[in-house]
Motif scaffolding. Structure first.
Motif, PDB file in Angstrom:
ATOM      1  N   ASP A  60     -17.319  -1.021  -7.520  1.00 28.46           N
ATOM      2  CA  ASP A  60     -16.128  -0.466  -7.928  1.00 28.46           C
ATOM      3  C   ASP A  60     -15.470   0.883  -6.989  1.00 28.46           C
ATOM      4  O   ASP A  60     -14.463   1.117  -7.130  1.00 28.46           O
ATOM      5  N   GLU A  61     -16.213   1.073  -5.947  1.00 24.05           N
ATOM      6  CA  GLU A  61     -15.872   2.403  -5.132  1.00 24.05           C
ATOM      7  C   GLU A  61     -14.564   1.787  -4.231  1.00 24.05           C
ATOM      8  O   GLU A  61     -13.756   2.643  -3.912  1.00 24.05           O
ATOM      9  N   ASP A  62     -14.676   0.708  -3.784  1.00 19.13           N
ATOM     10  CA  ASP A  62     -13.505   0.119  -3.102  1.00 19.13           C
ATOM     11  C   ASP A  62     -12.732  -0.753  -3.938  1.00 19.13           C
ATOM     12  O   ASP A  62     -13.097  -2.119  -3.675  1.00 19.13           O
ATOM     13  N   ASP A  63     -11.856  -0.464  -4.681  1.00 19.35           N
ATOM     14  CA  ASP A  63     -11.340  -1.305  -5.865  1.00 19.35           C
ATOM     15  C   ASP A  63      -9.817  -1.563  -5.319  1.00 19.35           C
ATOM     16  O   ASP A  63      -8.939  -0.921  -5.895  1.00 19.35           O
ATOM     17  N   PRO A  64      -9.378  -2.548  -4.353  1.00 22.13           N
ATOM     18  CA  PRO A  64      -7.947  -2.555  -4.003  1.00 22.13           C
ATOM     19  C   PRO A  64      -7.170  -3.259  -5.329  1.00 22.13           C
ATOM     20  O   PRO A  64      -6.004  -2.889  -5.445  1.00 22.13           O
ATOM     21  N   VAL A  65      -8.007  -3.699  -6.192  1.00 20.62           N
ATOM     22  CA  VAL A  65      -7.151  -4.340  -7.581  1.00 20.62           C
ATOM     23  C   VAL A  65      -6.486  -3.070  -8.211  1.00 20.62           C
ATOM     24  O   VAL A  65      -5.583  -3.270  -8.765  1.00 20.62           O
ATOM     25  N   ARG A  66      -7.356  -2.289  -8.412  1.00 22.28           N
ATOM     26  CA  ARG A  66      -6.928  -0.899  -9.181  1.00 22.28           C
ATOM     27  C   ARG A  66      -5.908  -0.362  -8.717  1.00 22.28           C
ATOM     28  O   ARG A  66      -4.939  -0.169  -9.175  1.00 22.28           O
ATOM     29  N   ALA A  67      -5.960  -0.235  -7.321  1.00 23.26           N
ATOM     30  CA  ALA A  67      -4.563   0.400  -6.512  1.00 23.26           C
ATOM     31  C   ALA A  67      -3.594  -0.544  -6.460  1.00 23.26           C
ATOM     32  O   ALA A  67      -2.454   0.169  -6.721  1.00 23.26           O
ATOM     33  N   ALA A  68      -3.855  -1.652  -6.661  1.00 22.96           N
ATOM     34  CA  ALA A  68      -2.594  -2.502  -6.621  1.00 22.96           C
ATOM     35  C   ALA A  68      -1.966  -2.564  -7.850  1.00 22.96           C
ATOM     36  O   ALA A  68      -0.784  -2.713  -8.151  1.00 22.96           O
ATOM     37  N   MET A  69      -3.016  -2.597  -8.960  1.00 17.97           N
ATOM     38  CA  MET A  69      -2.312  -2.184 -10.373  1.00 17.97           C
ATOM     39  C   MET A  69      -1.483  -1.135 -10.734  1.00 17.97           C
ATOM     40  O   MET A  69      -0.386  -1.030 -11.340  1.00 17.97           O
ATOM     41  N   ARG A  70      -2.134   0.065 -10.030  1.00 20.62           N
ATOM     42  CA  ARG A  70      -1.393   1.362 -10.224  1.00 20.62           C
ATOM     43  C   ARG A  70       0.082   1.190  -9.610  1.00 20.62           C
ATOM     44  O   ARG A  70       0.872   1.646  -9.992  1.00 20.62           O
ATOM     45  N   GLU A  71       0.077   0.420  -8.190  1.00 24.37           N
ATOM     46  CA  GLU A  71       1.336   0.170  -7.743  1.00 24.37           C
ATOM     47  C   GLU A  71       2.432  -0.307  -8.389  1.00 24.37           C
ATOM     48  O   GLU A  71       3.584  -0.059  -8.549  1.00 24.37           O
ATOM     49  N   MET A  72       1.967  -1.500  -8.960  1.00 21.56           N
ATOM     50  CA  MET A  72       2.762  -2.361 -10.021  1.00 21.56           C
ATOM     51  C   MET A  72       3.216  -1.561 -10.990  1.00 21.56           C
ATOM     52  O   MET A  72       4.469  -1.619 -11.274  1.00 21.56           O
ATOM     53  N   LEU A  73       2.349  -0.776 -11.619  1.00 21.69           N
ATOM     54  CA  LEU A  73       2.768   0.074 -12.870  1.00 21.69           C
ATOM     55  C   LEU A  73       3.769   1.132 -12.535  1.00 21.69           C
ATOM     56  O   LEU A  73       4.749   1.404 -13.365  1.00 21.69           O
ATOM     57  N   ARG A  74       3.297   1.661 -11.287  1.00 17.58           N
ATOM     58  CA  ARG A  74       4.569   2.613 -11.054  1.00 17.58           C
ATOM     59  C   ARG A  74       5.804   1.864 -10.627  1.00 17.58           C
ATOM     60  O   ARG A  74       6.966   2.767 -10.880  1.00 17.58           O
ATOM     61  N   GLN A  75       5.796   0.837 -10.185  1.00 18.31           N
ATOM     62  CA  GLN A  75       7.006   0.112  -9.770  1.00 18.31           C
ATOM     63  C   GLN A  75       7.740  -0.270 -11.130  1.00 18.31           C
ATOM     64  O   GLN A  75       8.909  -0.207 -11.284  1.00 18.31           O
ATOM     65  N   ARG A  76       6.888  -0.656 -11.943  1.00 18.03           N
ATOM     66  CA  ARG A  76       7.640  -1.203 -13.215  1.00 18.03           C
ATOM     67  C   ARG A  76       8.272   0.191 -13.888  1.00 18.03           C
ATOM     68  O   ARG A  76       9.167  -0.030 -14.605  1.00 18.03           O
ATOM     69  N   LEU A  77       7.564   1.339 -14.113  1.00 21.13           N
ATOM     70  CA  LEU A  77       8.053   2.463 -14.472  1.00 21.13           C
ATOM     71  C   LEU A  77       9.411   3.102 -13.863  1.00 21.13           C
ATOM     72  O   LEU A  77      10.194   3.193 -14.466  1.00 21.13           O
ATOM     73  N   TRP A  78       9.269   2.885 -12.343  1.00 22.06           N
ATOM     74  CA  TRP A  78      10.478   3.226 -11.908  1.00 22.06           C
ATOM     75  C   TRP A  78      11.642   2.220 -12.348  1.00 22.06           C
ATOM     76  O   TRP A  78      12.738   2.886 -12.480  1.00 22.06           O
ATOM     77  N   LEU A  79      11.462   1.003 -12.342  1.00 20.15           N
ATOM     78  CA  LEU A  79      12.290  -0.077 -12.631  1.00 20.15           C
ATOM     79  C   LEU A  79      13.118   0.215 -14.214  1.00 20.15           C
ATOM     80  O   LEU A  79      14.160   0.247 -14.335  1.00 20.15           O
TER      81      LEU A  79
END
Length: 120
Positions: A60-79
């Motif tokens: 769990d400490e190095d979770d690129p999936v969580r980071a990518a999910m946050r980025e995707m959600l951030r982009q969807r919110l921006w959209l």
């Protein structure tokens, strides 16, 4: 033909040209928006299947999936907030950001696959 008749014909031609230009821009915008949403959907689907694989190896400490999910959600919110007013260039930048996040997940999954492969 009278001057008034010529002006009416010219006005009709200009109006038709403007209508075609607006229609062309709308089509490009719709295609750009669809490409962006398709990229976001592809990333989200890939993240769902990748999460268990990556967490099993990296924890769990190095979770690129969580980071990518946050980025995707951030982009969807921006959209959602700005998509209607965004330029084609801005939509393209957001789509490229989403595609880059998906690429990073693919890189992580490739590393996992190589680590799990038997040594020959």
């Amino acid at each position: 033909m009278t001057t008034t008749g010529l002006l009416l014909v010219l006005a009709a031609v200009v109006a038709a040209a403007l209508a075609l230009l607006v229609r062309k821009q709308t089509g490009r915008r719709q295609r750009a928006m669809q490409a962006l949403l398709d990229s976001a959907d592809a990333l989200e689907a890939r993240l769902r299947t990748a999460r268990a694989e990556i967490e099993a190896v990296a924890g769990d400490e190095d979770d690129p999936v969580r980071a990518a999910m946050r980025e995707m959600l951030r982009q969807r919110l921006w959209l959602q907030q700005h998509g209607a007013r965004a330029s084609l260039e801005e939509l393209d930048i957001v789509r490229k950001s989403i595609d880059q996040a998906r690429g990073q997940i693919e890189t992580q999954l490739d590393r996992i696959e190589r680590a799990r492969a038997p040594m020959t």
